[in-house]
Design a protein around this motif. Structure first.
Motif, mmCIF file in Angstrom:
data_model
loop_
_atom_site.group_PDB
_atom_site.id
_atom_site.type_symbol
_atom_site.label_atom_id
_atom_site.label_comp_id
_atom_site.label_asym_id
_atom_site.label_seq_id
_atom_site.Cartn_x
_atom_site.Cartn_y
_atom_site.Cartn_z
ATOM 1 N N PRO A 154 18.291 32.092 -24.643
ATOM 2 C CA PRO A 154 19.662 31.175 -24.512
ATOM 3 C C PRO A 154 20.144 31.245 -26.119
ATOM 4 C CG PRO A 154 17.760 29.907 -24.344
ATOM 5 C CD PRO A 154 17.206 31.210 -24.130
ATOM 6 N N ILE A 155 21.228 30.592 -26.167
ATOM 7 C CA ILE A 155 21.887 30.383 -27.525
ATOM 8 C C ILE A 155 21.101 29.185 -28.011
ATOM 9 C CG2 ILE A 155 23.871 29.340 -28.604
ATOM 10 C CD1 ILE A 155 25.391 31.013 -26.733
ATOM 11 N N SER A 156 20.688 29.254 -29.385
ATOM 12 C CA SER A 156 19.767 28.401 -30.172
ATOM 13 C C SER A 156 20.529 26.963 -29.928
ATOM 14 C CB SER A 156 19.603 28.885 -31.653
ATOM 15 O OG SER A 156 18.833 27.701 -32.124
ATOM 16 N N GLY A 157 19.650 25.985 -29.780
ATOM 17 C CA GLY A 157 20.185 24.715 -29.692
ATOM 18 C C GLY A 157 20.822 24.319 -28.189
ATOM 19 N N HIS A 158 21.039 25.234 -27.117
ATOM 20 C CA HIS A 158 21.452 25.018 -25.956
ATOM 21 C C HIS A 158 20.221 24.451 -24.996
ATOM 22 C CE1 HIS A 158 25.288 27.350 -25.762
ATOM 23 N NE2 HIS A 158 25.246 26.646 -26.885
ATOM 24 N N SER A 159 20.390 23.356 -24.308
ATOM 25 C CA SER A 159 19.395 22.707 -23.623
ATOM 26 C C SER A 159 19.269 23.003 -22.144
ATOM 27 C CB SER A 159 19.216 21.136 -23.801
ATOM 28 O OG SER A 159 20.733 20.631 -23.190
ATOM 29 N N GLU A 162 29.902 21.010 -19.586
ATOM 30 C CA GLU A 162 29.988 21.822 -20.987
ATOM 31 C C GLU A 162 30.098 23.388 -20.531
ATOM 32 O OE1 GLU A 162 28.923 19.209 -23.825
ATOM 33 O OE2 GLU A 162 29.559 21.172 -23.954
ATOM 34 N N THR A 163 30.829 23.855 -21.452
ATOM 35 C CA THR A 163 31.069 25.405 -21.435
ATOM 36 C C THR A 163 29.761 26.144 -21.467
ATOM 37 O OG1 THR A 163 33.160 24.964 -22.771
ATOM 38 C CG2 THR A 163 32.242 27.308 -22.592
ATOM 39 N N LEU A 164 29.958 27.010 -20.152
ATOM 40 C CA LEU A 164 28.720 28.183 -20.243
ATOM 41 C C LEU A 164 29.269 29.442 -20.763
ATOM 42 C CD1 LEU A 164 26.479 27.388 -18.146
ATOM 43 C CD2 LEU A 164 27.610 29.029 -16.599
ATOM 44 N N TYR A 165 27.963 29.917 -21.427
ATOM 45 C CA TYR A 165 28.051 31.041 -22.184
ATOM 46 C C TYR A 165 27.083 32.050 -21.626
ATOM 47 C CZ TYR A 165 30.468 28.476 -25.783
ATOM 48 O OH TYR A 165 31.247 27.708 -26.251
ATOM 49 N N PHE A 166 27.316 33.321 -21.116
ATOM 50 C CA PHE A 166 26.610 34.290 -20.441
ATOM 51 C C PHE A 166 26.223 35.363 -21.450
ATOM 52 C CE2 PHE A 166 27.080 33.313 -15.815
ATOM 53 C CZ PHE A 166 27.851 32.565 -15.756
ATOM 54 N N SER A 223 23.898 29.825 -20.859
ATOM 55 C CA SER A 223 23.391 28.663 -21.499
ATOM 56 C C SER A 223 24.262 27.737 -21.844
ATOM 57 C CB SER A 223 22.330 28.898 -22.651
ATOM 58 O OG SER A 223 22.999 29.524 -23.662
ATOM 59 N N SER A 224 24.163 26.539 -22.007
ATOM 60 C CA SER A 224 25.322 25.545 -22.473
ATOM 61 C C SER A 224 24.514 24.627 -23.238
ATOM 62 C CB SER A 224 25.770 24.927 -21.280
ATOM 63 O OG SER A 224 25.182 24.119 -20.553
ATOM 64 N N LEU A 225 25.174 23.926 -24.058
ATOM 65 C CA LEU A 225 24.616 22.829 -24.808
ATOM 66 C C LEU A 225 23.832 21.717 -24.087
ATOM 67 C CD1 LEU A 225 27.350 21.977 -27.682
ATOM 68 C CD2 LEU A 225 24.990 22.473 -28.060
ATOM 69 N N ASP A 226 24.651 21.286 -23.062
ATOM 70 C CA ASP A 226 24.049 20.369 -22.051
ATOM 71 C C ASP A 226 24.689 20.623 -20.667
ATOM 72 O OD1 ASP A 226 23.470 16.727 -22.199
ATOM 73 O OD2 ASP A 226 22.510 18.223 -21.155
ATOM 74 N N TRP A 227 24.316 19.898 -19.669
ATOM 75 C CA TRP A 227 24.758 19.909 -18.559
ATOM 76 C C TRP A 227 24.938 18.738 -17.830
ATOM 77 C CZ3 TRP A 227 27.807 23.648 -17.322
ATOM 78 C CH2 TRP A 227 28.570 23.630 -16.103
#
Lengths: 115, 108
Positions: A25-30, A102-106, A94-98
């Protein structure tokens, strides 16, 4: 930022073999999500993790599918005894939070073909 | 369960024209996201809305949670806008439910 990274891009397995798909996932995304895309069913939710803990696996076929997130930098989706109907594009996001907020990145997905 | 009805399933536009895509939700969604599949097959996020409208360039999206729908308007369509567009609602259990997608073809 390389975005969500999925490996391999393509995987071909024989019926009955095991397949393991990887997601960074993107770094920092939980929050990390797994989806499956087929022509017939479209995009289907499989499971998701929040802070590495499994939160909702209601979309996972119970018997042969499992997902893990051993650390914050990667998640795996394992399919045991693969069947032709498992052929699909498996997407990790992944997303920053849920909190539904939060915007989702695929990632680009892994195309699994079961012969 | 949550369901999303996306229409139209396919759309053809001439360059410079515009149209709207729509998603109807069978349950109340807390938010909607719109995605476009790029040439590599990746889903690229276009909008996230919890309510109201957002605009980005030639794209504008609206979301009405109470009326259970969202729209994506495309104006002055360009050839590079061609692709498949998806809406997805955040409903129960904090997961996205996707529409079936709209295949947009922009012609010269």
């Amino acid at each position: 930022n390389a975005g969500v990274i999925q490996t391999p891009r393509h995987k071909v397995t024989g019926k009955g073999q095991e397949a393991t798909l990887w997601c960074e996932p993107i770094s920092g995304h939980s929050a990390v999500f797994w989806y499956r895309q087929t022509i017939v069913q479209g995009l289907e939710f499989l499971t998701y993790f929040r802070n590495q803990a499994p939160i909702d696996d209601s979309g996972m076929p119970k018997e042969r599918f499992s997902a893990q997130m051993p650390n914050q930098s990667h998640s795996t989706l394992k399919i045991q005894s693969t069947q032709p109907q498992d052929s699909a594009v498996y997407l990790c996001a992944s997303s920053l939070d849920w909190g539904g907020a939060e915007t989702l990145y695929f990632g680009s997905g892994t195309r699994l073909t079961v012969l | 369960g949550d369901q999303v009805e996306q229409s139209p399933s396919a759309l053809s536009l001439h360059e410079g024209t515009g149209s709207a895509l729509r998603c109807n939700f069978t349950t109340t969604m807390r938010a909607v996201q719109w995605f476009r599949k790029n040439s590599r097959g990746s889903l690229i996020n276009l909008f996230y809305l919890a309510s109201g409208t957002k605009e980005n360039g030639r794209l504008k999206s609206a979301f009405d949670s109470k009326e259970r729908y969202s729209t994506l308007h495309i104006r002055d369509a360009q050839l590079e806008d061609s692709g498949t567009y998806f809406c997805a609602g955040s409903g129960s259990f904090n997961k996205l439910t996707f529409g079936a997608g709209t295949r947009l073809a922009v012609c010269p």
